[in-house]
Scaffold this motif. Structure first.
Motif, PDB file in Angstrom:
ATOM      1  N   ALA A  57      -8.358   1.828  -4.248  1.00 13.81           N
ATOM      2  CA  ALA A  57      -7.531   2.682  -3.266  1.00 13.81           C
ATOM      3  C   ALA A  57      -7.786   3.987  -3.095  1.00 13.81           C
ATOM      4  O   ALA A  57      -9.332   3.895  -2.132  1.00 13.81           O
ATOM      5  N   GLU A  58      -7.691   3.896  -1.793  1.00 14.58           N
ATOM      6  CA  GLU A  58      -8.498   5.449  -0.961  1.00 14.58           C
ATOM      7  C   GLU A  58      -7.281   6.295  -1.597  1.00 14.58           C
ATOM      8  O   GLU A  58      -6.412   6.900  -2.302  1.00 14.58           O
ATOM      9  N   GLY A  59      -8.904   7.120  -2.242  1.00 22.32           N
ATOM     10  CA  GLY A  59      -8.504   8.024  -2.154  1.00 22.32           C
ATOM     11  C   GLY A  59      -8.827   8.614  -4.143  1.00 22.32           C
ATOM     12  O   GLY A  59      -9.140   7.372  -4.346  1.00 22.32           O
ATOM     13  N   ARG A  60      -8.624   9.819  -4.574  1.00 24.13           N
ATOM     14  CA  ARG A  60      -9.072  10.091  -5.618  1.00 24.13           C
ATOM     15  C   ARG A  60      -7.678   9.820  -6.974  1.00 24.13           C
ATOM     16  O   ARG A  60      -6.500  10.703  -6.587  1.00 24.13           O
ATOM     17  N   HIS A  99     -12.843   7.776  -8.253  1.00 25.21           N
ATOM     18  CA  HIS A  99     -12.534   7.799  -6.558  1.00 25.21           C
ATOM     19  C   HIS A  99     -12.911   6.073  -5.753  1.00 25.21           C
ATOM     20  O   HIS A  99     -13.566   5.802  -5.869  1.00 25.21           O
ATOM     21  N   GLY A 100     -11.678   6.209  -5.234  1.00 23.75           N
ATOM     22  CA  GLY A 100     -11.162   5.020  -4.894  1.00 23.75           C
ATOM     23  C   GLY A 100     -12.296   5.036  -3.042  1.00 23.75           C
ATOM     24  O   GLY A 100     -12.913   6.058  -3.036  1.00 23.75           O
ATOM     25  N   ALA A 110     -11.283   2.764  -0.925  1.00 22.74           N
ATOM     26  CA  ALA A 110     -10.586   1.770   0.329  1.00 22.74           C
ATOM     27  C   ALA A 110     -10.874   1.154   0.883  1.00 22.74           C
ATOM     28  O   ALA A 110     -11.103   0.569   1.440  1.00 22.74           O
ATOM     29  N   ARG A 119     -13.261  -1.570   0.046  1.00 23.41           N
ATOM     30  CA  ARG A 119     -14.275  -1.711  -0.509  1.00 23.41           C
ATOM     31  C   ARG A 119     -15.562  -1.942  -0.985  1.00 23.41           C
ATOM     32  O   ARG A 119     -15.005  -1.016  -2.239  1.00 23.41           O
ATOM     33  N   ARG A 150      -2.364  -1.488   2.192  1.00 21.81           N
ATOM     34  CA  ARG A 150      -3.136  -0.880   1.577  1.00 21.81           C
ATOM     35  C   ARG A 150      -2.897   0.519   0.340  1.00 21.81           C
ATOM     36  O   ARG A 150      -1.818   0.974   0.711  1.00 21.81           O
ATOM     37  N   TYR A 151      -4.184  -0.485  -0.428  1.00 22.37           N
ATOM     38  CA  TYR A 151      -3.468   0.649  -1.991  1.00 22.37           C
ATOM     39  C   TYR A 151      -3.836   2.255  -1.331  1.00 22.37           C
ATOM     40  O   TYR A 151      -4.793   2.543  -0.473  1.00 22.37           O
ATOM     41  N   ALA A 152      -3.410   3.322  -1.688  1.00 21.52           N
ATOM     42  CA  ALA A 152      -3.589   4.741  -1.660  1.00 21.52           C
ATOM     43  C   ALA A 152      -3.319   5.170  -2.943  1.00 21.52           C
ATOM     44  O   ALA A 152      -2.606   4.939  -3.588  1.00 21.52           O
ATOM     45  N   SER A 153      -3.475   6.050  -3.841  1.00 19.72           N
ATOM     46  CA  SER A 153      -4.099   6.614  -5.339  1.00 19.72           C
ATOM     47  C   SER A 153      -2.285   7.283  -4.874  1.00 19.72           C
ATOM     48  O   SER A 153      -2.494   8.138  -3.828  1.00 19.72           O
TER      49      SER A 153
END
Ligand SMILES: O=C(O)C1=C[C@@H](OP(=O)(O)O)[C@@H](O)[C@H](O)C1
Ligand SMILES: C=C(OP(=O)(O)O)C(=O)O
Length: 429
Positions: free
Chosen positions: A35-38, A76-77, A79, A81, A231-234
């Protein structure tokens, strides 16, 4: 080899704080990494399977920290990658790490080798590899065709993304594909060929993907669609529920050993299919009460024999096979062929060990029938086949007022390292 002598237990009473769910812990770690974000993950299970996933994420360059003295973690994602594009991963015998990481890494654009313990190399993965190859995945078998270890190279993904996967060996293949496909950033369809087993685990997958911002629409259990541009997001924080499969041993113990026993951490609000174990126990005559976050079981020491299809709860179904020793006739558990490809051949292992305590057992290709003896054989020495659930299930034999020996009790470390001390804390002798 270590052995554990369990003394007879005359009654089970009290409450148990459950360890975190294995299925939710490992899915959440991977989704948080992608994911993007923590993401703050609270109440992560402390066990071998989760340790394998944490180590794998470290090797892949994903940053995470543990809050000291807790089971709370911050991931800590990256994003979508994978920071490290060449790595070798050892994943023990953790299906919930091996299958989802295979799919995610197949689409990640790097070079990876995935291996496990010898038993993992006997557990099938061919249906997942076939599906990933349809997508352009470049995966080689390093040992026997259809089984780990695997070498993974960058995929050549075309259009449209439309893939078929067999569902009758393990639901983890579908889970793995669904979790990985959003990495492509385009619309994707997955079609399930044949009957899908262990369906409630797919519900866990869809629920957690939704929390991380990706919606999957499904038609029955046959086709799944992920719209493009998701997309995955926290979600910020994820609280890991207690493990519903781990709950089964205490609930059965409450029903057999009169109870009441209350498990804390799963209840009406749970997203795990294994909470339905309590319904099966109720069918056998246990008294069950529930709250949002707890389940309690009690009984009069005698259970009713049942004939049931337990395909929806394959892990907790093992607990029913041993609880059947306390029933008033023959109990039959059906539609559990997947037992043969788990930590051991669980149909064979269960039949062999139940016979040691005096039961009459019929073992079929996909079912088991257990008829209890007039009295259980004391001091049976139970082999556990490096299968945590064999060790935990057979502890219930001590409720028959007889001693039982459990070989290699530490194999419970896969999902519940302190199982025997927790059992002791609710045992009256
Ligand atoms: O997805 C999951 O978390 C799991 C799915 C089930 O496997 P199968 O789908 O192979 O039955 C179950 O037995 C396993 O312990 C965990
Ligand atoms: C089948 C099991 O594990 P895995 O996640 O390795 O498939 C299990 O825990 O009973």
């Amino acid at each position: 080899m270590e052995t554990l002598l369990l003394h007879p237990i005359s009654r089970i009473q009290g409450s148990v704080e459950l360890p975190g769910s294995k299925s939710i812990s490992n899915r959440t770690l991977l989704l948080a990494a992608l994911a993007e974000g923590r993401t703050e993950v609270k109440g992560l299970l402390d066990s071998d399977d989760v340790q394998r996933m944490l180590e794998a994420l470290t090797t892949l360059g994903i940053q995470w920290e543990q809050r000291p003295g807790t089971r709370d973690f911050v991931v800590h994602g990256a994003a979508g990658r994978i920071p490290v594009n060449e790595a070798k991963l050892f994943l023990g015998n953790a299906g919930t790490a091996f299958r989802p990481l295979t799919a995610a890494l197949a689409l990640a654009g790097g070079h990876y080798e995935l291996s496990g313990v010898p038993r993992m190399h006997e557990r099938p993965i061919g249906d997942l590899v076939d599906a990933l190859r349809q997508l352009g995945g470049q995966i080689d078998y390093l040992g026997n065709d259809g089984f780990p270890p695997l070498a993974i190279h960058p995929a050549k993904v075309g259009d449209p993304v439309d893939v078929s996967v067999k569902g009758n060996v393990s639901s983890q293949f579908l889970t793995a594909l669904l979790m990985a496909l959003p990495l492509l950033g385009k619309a994707a369809t997955v079609r399930v060929v044949g009957e899908l087993i262990s369906k409630p685990y797919i519900e866990i997958t869809l629920n957690l993907m939704r929390r991380f911002g990706v919606e999957v629409t499904r038609q029955d259990w046959a086709s799944f669609h992920i719209a493009g541009n998701q997309r995955y997001a926290s979600p910020g924080t994820v609280h890991v529920e207690g493990d519903a499969s781990s709950a089964s041993y205490f609930l059965a113990a409450g029903a057999i050993g009169r109870g009441p026993v209350r498990v804390l951490g799963v209840g009406n609000d749970s997203i795990q299919g294994d909470v339905k174990f309590a319904d099966t126990l109720a069918l056998m005559g246990a008294t069950i009460t529930k709250g949002d976050n707890w389940i309690e079981a009690s009984g009069n020491g005698r259970l009713r024999a049942i004939d049931v299809d337990l395909n929806h709860i394959p892990d907790a179904a093992m607990t029913i096979a041993v609880a059947a020793l306390f029933a008033d006739g023959t109990t039959t558990i059906r539609n559990i062929a997947s037992w043969r490809v788990k930590e051991t051949d669980r149909l064979a292992a269960m039949a062999t060990e139940l016979r040691k305590v005096g039961a009459q057992v019929e073992e079929g290709a996909d079912y088991i029938s257990v008829t209890p003896p007039d009295s259980l054989t004391p001091n049976a020495v139970i082999d556990t086949y490096d299968d945590h659930r064999m060790a935990m299930c057979f502890s219930l034999v001590a409720l028959g007022g007889i001693p039982v020996v459990i070989n290699d009790p530490k194999c419970v470390g896969k999902t519940f390292p302190n199982y025997f001390s927790v059992l002791d804390s609710v045992s009256l002798r």
